[in-house]
Design an enzyme around this catalytic site. Structure first.
Site, PDB file in Angstrom:
ATOM      1  N   ARG A 180       0.816  -1.208   0.000  1.00 37.40           N
ATOM      2  CA  ARG A 180       0.000   0.000   0.000  1.00 37.40           C
ATOM      3  C   ARG A 180       0.856   1.267   0.000  1.00 37.40           C
ATOM      4  O   ARG A 180       0.495   2.267  -0.628  1.00 37.40           O
ATOM      5  CB  ARG A 180      -0.964  -0.048   1.188  1.00 37.40           C
ATOM      6  CG  ARG A 180      -2.119  -1.008   0.920  1.00 37.40           C
ATOM      7  CD  ARG A 180      -2.754  -1.619   2.153  1.00 37.40           C
ATOM      8  NE  ARG A 180      -3.833  -2.514   1.727  1.00 37.40           N
ATOM      9  CZ  ARG A 180      -3.643  -3.755   1.263  1.00 37.40           C
ATOM     10  NH1 ARG A 180      -2.415  -4.257   1.183  1.00 37.40           N
ATOM     11  NH2 ARG A 180      -4.671  -4.497   0.872  1.00 37.40           N
ATOM     12  N   TYR A 218     -26.507  -0.901 -16.985  1.00 35.42           N
ATOM     13  CA  TYR A 218     -27.368  -2.022 -16.589  1.00 35.42           C
ATOM     14  C   TYR A 218     -28.829  -1.796 -16.960  1.00 35.42           C
ATOM     15  O   TYR A 218     -29.678  -2.648 -16.691  1.00 35.42           O
ATOM     16  CB  TYR A 218     -27.215  -2.287 -15.085  1.00 35.42           C
ATOM     17  CG  TYR A 218     -25.834  -2.825 -14.760  1.00 35.42           C
ATOM     18  CD1 TYR A 218     -25.584  -4.190 -14.745  1.00 35.42           C
ATOM     19  CD2 TYR A 218     -24.770  -1.960 -14.526  1.00 35.42           C
ATOM     20  CE1 TYR A 218     -24.316  -4.681 -14.486  1.00 35.42           C
ATOM     21  CE2 TYR A 218     -23.491  -2.439 -14.268  1.00 35.42           C
ATOM     22  CZ  TYR A 218     -23.273  -3.797 -14.252  1.00 35.42           C
ATOM     23  OH  TYR A 218     -22.004  -4.288 -14.008  1.00 35.42           O
ATOM     24  N   GLU A 377     -10.235 -16.500 -17.745  1.00 35.01           N
ATOM     25  CA  GLU A 377      -9.890 -15.601 -18.850  1.00 35.01           C
ATOM     26  C   GLU A 377     -10.258 -16.208 -20.200  1.00 35.01           C
ATOM     27  O   GLU A 377     -10.702 -15.509 -21.110  1.00 35.01           O
ATOM     28  CB  GLU A 377      -8.407 -15.234 -18.803  1.00 35.01           C
ATOM     29  CG  GLU A 377      -7.967 -14.493 -17.541  1.00 35.01           C
ATOM     30  CD  GLU A 377      -8.719 -13.196 -17.312  1.00 35.01           C
ATOM     31  OE1 GLU A 377      -9.236 -12.608 -18.288  1.00 35.01           O
ATOM     32  OE2 GLU A 377      -8.800 -12.762 -16.146  1.00 35.01           O
ATOM     33  N   HIS A 380     -13.799 -15.554 -21.076  1.00 34.25           N
ATOM     34  CA  HIS A 380     -13.996 -14.265 -21.746  1.00 34.25           C
ATOM     35  C   HIS A 380     -13.733 -14.390 -23.247  1.00 34.25           C
ATOM     36  O   HIS A 380     -14.484 -13.856 -24.070  1.00 34.25           O
ATOM     37  CB  HIS A 380     -13.038 -13.214 -21.177  1.00 34.25           C
ATOM     38  CG  HIS A 380     -13.418 -12.668 -19.841  1.00 34.25           C
ATOM     39  ND1 HIS A 380     -14.662 -12.163 -19.567  1.00 34.25           N
ATOM     40  CD2 HIS A 380     -12.691 -12.526 -18.693  1.00 34.25           C
ATOM     41  CE1 HIS A 380     -14.697 -11.729 -18.315  1.00 34.25           C
ATOM     42  NE2 HIS A 380     -13.513 -11.942 -17.758  1.00 34.25           N
ATOM     43  N   GLU A 404     -18.387 -11.456 -16.864  1.00 27.82           N
ATOM     44  CA  GLU A 404     -17.670 -12.086 -15.759  1.00 27.82           C
ATOM     45  C   GLU A 404     -18.333 -13.393 -15.338  1.00 27.82           C
ATOM     46  O   GLU A 404     -17.651 -14.352 -14.957  1.00 27.82           O
ATOM     47  CB  GLU A 404     -17.577 -11.123 -14.574  1.00 27.82           C
ATOM     48  CG  GLU A 404     -16.780  -9.862 -14.852  1.00 27.82           C
ATOM     49  CD  GLU A 404     -15.343 -10.145 -15.267  1.00 27.82           C
ATOM     50  OE1 GLU A 404     -14.780 -11.159 -14.831  1.00 27.82           O
ATOM     51  OE2 GLU A 404     -14.784  -9.338 -16.037  1.00 27.82           O
ATOM     52  N   TRP A 478     -13.158   4.418   2.724  1.00 31.62           N
ATOM     53  CA  TRP A 478     -12.745   3.101   2.231  1.00 31.62           C
ATOM     54  C   TRP A 478     -12.783   2.085   3.370  1.00 31.62           C
ATOM     55  O   TRP A 478     -13.351   1.004   3.233  1.00 31.62           O
ATOM     56  CB  TRP A 478     -11.353   3.191   1.621  1.00 31.62           C
ATOM     57  CG  TRP A 478     -10.746   1.880   1.227  1.00 31.62           C
ATOM     58  CD1 TRP A 478      -9.758   1.195   1.887  1.00 31.62           C
ATOM     59  CD2 TRP A 478     -11.079   1.076   0.088  1.00 31.62           C
ATOM     60  NE1 TRP A 478      -9.454   0.026   1.237  1.00 31.62           N
ATOM     61  CE2 TRP A 478     -10.254  -0.070   0.128  1.00 31.62           C
ATOM     62  CE3 TRP A 478     -11.997   1.217  -0.955  1.00 31.62           C
ATOM     63  CZ2 TRP A 478     -10.312  -1.072  -0.840  1.00 31.62           C
ATOM     64  CZ3 TRP A 478     -12.055   0.217  -1.928  1.00 31.62           C
ATOM     65  CH2 TRP A 478     -11.220  -0.908  -1.859  1.00 31.62           C
ATOM     66  N   ARG A 482     -15.045  -1.298   4.176  1.00 31.75           N
ATOM     67  CA  ARG A 482     -14.440  -2.616   4.392  1.00 31.75           C
ATOM     68  C   ARG A 482     -14.830  -3.165   5.761  1.00 31.75           C
ATOM     69  O   ARG A 482     -15.022  -4.373   5.917  1.00 31.75           O
ATOM     70  CB  ARG A 482     -12.934  -2.530   4.245  1.00 31.75           C
ATOM     71  CG  ARG A 482     -12.500  -2.122   2.840  1.00 31.75           C
ATOM     72  CD  ARG A 482     -11.108  -2.567   2.512  1.00 31.75           C
ATOM     73  NE  ARG A 482     -11.027  -4.013   2.432  1.00 31.75           N
ATOM     74  CZ  ARG A 482      -9.887  -4.693   2.392  1.00 31.75           C
ATOM     75  NH1 ARG A 482      -8.734  -4.045   2.430  1.00 31.75           N
ATOM     76  NH2 ARG A 482      -9.892  -6.000   2.320  1.00 31.75           N
ATOM     77  N   HIS A 506      -8.171  -2.421 -10.070  1.00 29.88           N
ATOM     78  CA  HIS A 506      -9.315  -1.890 -10.794  1.00 29.88           C
ATOM     79  C   HIS A 506      -9.588  -0.420 -10.494  1.00 29.88           C
ATOM     80  O   HIS A 506     -10.252   0.254 -11.283  1.00 29.88           O
ATOM     81  CB  HIS A 506     -10.547  -2.737 -10.475  1.00 29.88           C
ATOM     82  CG  HIS A 506     -10.378  -4.178 -10.836  1.00 29.88           C
ATOM     83  ND1 HIS A 506      -9.558  -5.023 -10.115  1.00 29.88           N
ATOM     84  CD2 HIS A 506     -10.896  -4.925 -11.843  1.00 29.88           C
ATOM     85  CE1 HIS A 506      -9.584  -6.228 -10.654  1.00 29.88           C
ATOM     86  NE2 HIS A 506     -10.370  -6.193 -11.703  1.00 29.88           N
TER      87      HIS A 506
END
EC number: 3.4.15.1
Length: 616
Positions: A180, A218, A377, A380, A404, A478, A482, A506
């Site tokens: 981090r 969506y 993968e 995909h 996904e 954040w 979490r 991401h």
């Protein structure tokens, strides 16, 4: 776990249906519109190929030279995209078309995402996106405890290996904090500027903010509520799993004072982000005397290579009657980490939009994780191969979560003992209720443990985009998320000088994440429907669709439509229902849900627990 294989096309193209450009001024027929689309698709394919090839070259060789070419090609594509959207709106009153497919195609062409920005802003945004991704991809951590070599360690495979295998608390804390410090901590100012530009583009296109734009893909005004309802449906199961794991970890690490609120230290769960827990399965096996479901040792014993993992995956898809990987795939994919240059190691699948060039980029290690990732993968790629003859605008999943989910379809079959035994990778499985529980626990540690993480990232980003979470609150919000959703806490004190969201690929790469939450729900709906097509007679969690041409036929029908049909109809065509539901997931895990040991009540309520002592 990544369909979005490069940043610029993700920035340029969404899946929304809102057009904000000039009103049509010339009335042309639908026949004229179809002719126009033929030319558009030919031209768009060339621009997208050039931009994709340049971005591939940069991702597989992180040099300033390659970056410059990539930005140039992405700018060319943005200019083309904007010009064609303006032209489409000038030439055609497409909103009045009677052909719904034609209208849908034009709605996608005229929804241009960040291509609506000025040249100056687009170049600035592209540069920031590249900077953020490069910080992540080149980050290394030095000064490992008790290591006099002075070596610096990248995330893959080194830091990931430490987090997944080490029991040394000092080493785990060093790896967790070090990653981090080396990645996210260098990003917040750039990320804040990046967010402003994304929001500017969204506003130009008629959206409240970039989160509103992402959710539009969506095609549902209730999408956010639908996701919350799904989370509430599976939350009790996750809470039970979390409590069981916490009890086991408390026994293993008695020297750690676990917080009374009931959280788990984030560095103890075998994954850099605590998003999946299969790497500590050995602690959590319901029947510990039975052999592990982890096939890593067997893969190594049988001299598997990265190439052999890919060949095995290809064989699985061919057994369903699906399309085998084309020759360019084998020639051009990057399946191992090069020793001579920096690359973006994060696994990704690439469509070059010329109907013949499809590739995977990943830094494969021969172990069970990469066995599953390779199948994911390649799933995909199968989707790409099946919708390759759709118009450009429809070459995407029915919604982002579909891509996904399809990618994970293979994992639900190849993880079964039946499949593992059929390919001689699980010689000692005990087929009894205890063996079943071990298998389901392993699956839950991968897929159920992931659900709150898959949900919380875009909860955080949507609030950042809307301004509800301003720059001075990035890190505290954040950790609020979490804490609230995952029930984990940081092993060291955090502050707003940190940017821990940036330690997850991401976020700097700007890949929306709610798709993974959606996928981890609907893949079980897909799996149940395909198992019925395969005439499966076993419990849902033991269904293996390998070699079922009927299941393959159903899957191919879904994939061929791309995004040409609204996703609820695609879902209904396969499953009989147009609603996302967790019922199939709950049915899959029923023996584990009913297991008495896991159902012990937990004394604490960490959902929404206090975390003030962890943030300064």
């Amino acid at each position: 776990m990544n369909l979005i294989n490069f940043s610029y096309l993700n920035l340029l193209f969404g899946a929304g249906l809102f057009s904000v450009l000039e009103s049509a001024t010339i009335l042309n027929t639908e026949s004229d519109a179809k002719k126009w689309l033929t030319t558009y698709n030919d031209e768009a394919g060339k621009y997208i190929y050039d931009a994709t090839e340049a971005e591939w070259n940069y991702n597989t060789n992180l040099t300033d030279h390659n970056l410059g070419i990539s930005i140039k090609k992405s700018n060319d594509l943005a200019t083309f995209t904007e010009q064609k959207a303006i032209e489409a709106n000038k030439k055609f009153v497409w909103k009045n078309f009677t052909d719904p497919l034609l209208k849908r195609e034009f709605s996608k062409i005229t929804d241009i995402g960040t291509a609506s920005l000025s040249d100056e802003d687009f170049q600035k945004m592209s540069g920031l996106n590249s900077d953020l991704t490069k910080i992540y991809s080149t980050a290394k951590v030095c000064n490992k405890p008790n290591d006099p070599s002075g070596k610096c360690y990248p995330l893959d495979p080194d830091l990931s290996d430490i987090i997944s295998k080490s029991n040394d608390l000092e080493e785990l804390t060093w790896a967790w904090k070090g990653w981090r410090d080396a990645s996210g901590k260098h990003m917040p100012d750039k990320y804040d500027e990046f967010v402003q530009l994304l929001n500017k583009a969204a506003n130009i296109n008629g959206y409240e903010d970039n989160g509103d734009y992402w959710r539009s893909w969506y095609e549902s005004p209730t999408f956010r509520k639908d996701c919350e309802d799904l989370w509430q449906e599976i939350k009790p199961f996750y809470e039970q799993l979390h409590a069981y794991v916490r009890r086991k970890l408390q026994k293993k690490y008695p020297q750690i004072a676990f917080p009374k609120e009931g959280h788990i230290p984030a560095h103890l769960l075998g994954n850099m982000w605590a998003q999946s827990w299969e790497n500590i399965e050995y602690l959590l096996r319901p029947a510990p005397d039975l052999p592990s479901m982890d096939i890593t040792e067997e893969l190594v014993k049988q001299n598997y290579t990265a190439l052999k993992l890919f060949q095995l995956s290809d064989t699985f898809f061919k057994s369903l009657g699906l399309i085998q990987m084309p020759q360019p795939f084998w020639e051009k994919s990057m399946i191992e980490k090069p020793a001579d240059r920096d690359v973006v190691c994060h696994a990704s699948a690439w469509d070059f939009y010329n109907r013949k060039d499809f590739r995977i980029k990943q830094c494969t290690v021969v172990d069970m994780h990469w066995f599953m990732t390779t199948h994911h993968e390649m799933g995909h790629i199968e989707y790409y191969l099946h919708y390759k003859d759709q118009p450009i605008s429809f070459r995407s999943g029915a919604n982002p979560g579909f891509h996904e989910a399809i990618a994970d379809i293979a994992s639900l079959s190849v993880a079964t003992p039946e499949y593992m035994q059929s390919v001689s990778l699980l010689p000692n499985f005990t087929d009894d209720p205890n063996g079943d529980l071990n298998f389901l626990m392993n699956q839950a540690l991968t897929k159920v443990a992931f659900l709150p993480f898959g949900y919380l990232i875009d909860q955080w980003r949507w609030d950042v985009f809307s301004g509800d979470t301003p720059r001075p609150k990035y890190n505290s919000k954040w950790w609020h998320n979490r804490c609230k959703y995952q029930g984990v806490y940081p092993p060291v004190i955090r502050s707003e000088q940190d940017f821990d969201a940036g330690s997850k690929f991401h976020v700097p790469n700007n890949t929306p994440y709610i798709r993974y939450f959606v996928a981890h729900i609907i893949q079980f709906q897909f799996h149940e429907a395909l198992c019925k097509a395969a005439n499966n007679s076993r419990p849902l969690h033991r269904c293996n669709i390998a070699n079922s041409k009927e299941a393959g036929k159903k899957l191919a029908e879904l994939m061929k439509s791309g995004s040409s049909i609204p996703w609820p109809k695609v879902l209904e065509n396969l499953t009989g229902s147009e609603k996302m539901s967790a019922k199939s997931l709950m049915a899959y895990y029923k023996p584990l849900i009913d297991w008495p040991e896991k159902r012990k009540p937990r004394a604490e309520n960490w959902m929404g627990g206090k975390m003030s002592s962890w943030i300064v």
